[in-house]
Motif scaffolding. Structure first.
Motif, PDB file in Angstrom:
ATOM      1  N   SER A  70      -3.894   6.297  -4.072  1.00 17.94           N
ATOM      2  CA  SER A  70      -3.479   5.163  -3.239  1.00 17.94           C
ATOM      3  C   SER A  70      -3.389   3.921  -4.097  1.00 17.94           C
ATOM      4  O   SER A  70      -4.349   3.596  -4.811  1.00 17.94           O
ATOM      5  CB  SER A  70      -4.478   4.936  -2.098  1.00 17.94           C
ATOM      6  OG  SER A  70      -4.586   6.068  -1.286  1.00 17.94           O
ATOM      7  N   PHE A 122       0.847  -1.196   0.000  1.00 20.08           N
ATOM      8  CA  PHE A 122       0.000   0.000   0.000  1.00 20.08           C
ATOM      9  C   PHE A 122       0.878   1.239   0.000  1.00 20.08           C
ATOM     10  O   PHE A 122       1.744   1.395   0.845  1.00 20.08           O
ATOM     11  CB  PHE A 122      -0.913   0.004   1.230  1.00 20.08           C
ATOM     12  CG  PHE A 122      -1.820   1.204   1.275  1.00 20.08           C
ATOM     13  CD1 PHE A 122      -2.987   1.225   0.543  1.00 20.08           C
ATOM     14  CD2 PHE A 122      -1.488   2.315   2.039  1.00 20.08           C
ATOM     15  CE1 PHE A 122      -3.832   2.330   0.571  1.00 20.08           C
ATOM     16  CE2 PHE A 122      -2.320   3.422   2.084  1.00 20.08           C
ATOM     17  CZ  PHE A 122      -3.487   3.433   1.352  1.00 20.08           C
ATOM     18  N   THR A 123       0.645   2.121  -0.959  1.00 21.28           N
ATOM     19  CA  THR A 123       1.378   3.380  -1.065  1.00 21.28           C
ATOM     20  C   THR A 123       0.390   4.484  -1.388  1.00 21.28           C
ATOM     21  O   THR A 123      -0.533   4.283  -2.184  1.00 21.28           O
ATOM     22  CB  THR A 123       2.443   3.310  -2.190  1.00 21.28           C
ATOM     23  OG1 THR A 123       3.271   2.174  -1.966  1.00 21.28           O
ATOM     24  CG2 THR A 123       3.291   4.554  -2.225  1.00 21.28           C
ATOM     25  N   THR A 124       0.580   5.650  -0.781  1.00 18.46           N
ATOM     26  CA  THR A 124      -0.341   6.750  -1.015  1.00 18.46           C
ATOM     27  C   THR A 124       0.419   8.064  -1.177  1.00 18.46           C
ATOM     28  O   THR A 124       1.530   8.213  -0.662  1.00 18.46           O
ATOM     29  CB  THR A 124      -1.392   6.826   0.121  1.00 18.46           C
ATOM     30  OG1 THR A 124      -2.417   7.743  -0.232  1.00 18.46           O
ATOM     31  CG2 THR A 124      -0.765   7.210   1.444  1.00 18.46           C
ATOM     32  N   ARG A 126      -6.037  12.428  -3.322  1.00 17.73           N
ATOM     33  CA  ARG A 126      -5.209  11.345  -2.756  1.00 17.73           C
ATOM     34  C   ARG A 126      -5.192  10.179  -3.746  1.00 17.73           C
ATOM     35  O   ARG A 126      -6.235   9.673  -4.152  1.00 17.73           O
ATOM     36  CB  ARG A 126      -5.746  10.868  -1.419  1.00 17.73           C
ATOM     37  CG  ARG A 126      -4.908   9.713  -0.845  1.00 17.73           C
ATOM     38  CD  ARG A 126      -5.336   9.322   0.540  1.00 17.73           C
ATOM     39  NE  ARG A 126      -5.064  10.361   1.513  1.00 17.73           N
ATOM     40  CZ  ARG A 126      -3.874  10.578   2.089  1.00 17.73           C
ATOM     41  NH1 ARG A 126      -2.838   9.824   1.752  1.00 17.73           N
ATOM     42  NH2 ARG A 126      -3.736  11.527   2.984  1.00 17.73           N
TER      43      ARG A 126
END
Length: 140
Positions: free
Chosen positions: A137, A5-7, A135
């Motif tokens: 994600s 998970f990267t945001t 955002r």
């Protein structure tokens, strides 16, 4: 946070006019780094009560057609119960019911799986808020 998970938050200047902003290149740039060739999902979310995310064709008039349709469906007049801000601003608070504040898109081999003419866009009819956050994600 794990690599799964990267945001990241984009800061978008939308100005003082109704607009559709193409975010596709920003999404692809983010995925080159975050997905690193992996499959997964990209979620695009705008944390504002008066903006949305749409997947549509841009550059051939569809973005202007969308704004015209929204103006017809949500006229900027005094019919709205929500009455702060510029005249007709209440309509901007109804926009996310028609153009949701999010989209989740497939990522295959680190790239967005969009159709030939599809783009990821921020839709903003609120002339009172010239700065938006979006955002991005990646889950993969």
């Amino acid at each position: 946070m794990s690599d799964a998970f990267t945001t990241r938050i984009l800061h978008i200047a939308t100005g003082s006019a109704e607009t559709v902003v193409d975010l596709t290149q920003d999404c692809e740039s983010f995925l080159r780094e975050a997905a690193a060739g992996r499959d997964g999902l990209l979620n695009v979310f705008v944390p504002h009560a008066t903006a949305g995310i749409a997947v549509l064709e841009t550059g051939a008039g569809s973005d202007d057609d969308l704004l015209a349709a929204l103006h017809t469906l949500l006229p900027a007049d005094d019919r709205w119960q929500h009455r702060h801000g510029s005249p007709g601003h209440g309509r901007d608070h109804v926009l996310p019911a028609l153009v949701p504040p999010h989209a989740t898109l497939p990522v295959v081999g680190g790239s967005l799986e969009l159709g030939t003419w599809q783009s990821v866009c921020l839709v903003d009819t609120n002339r009172d808020n010239p700065h938006r956050q979006v955002r991005l994600s990646f889950l993969g």
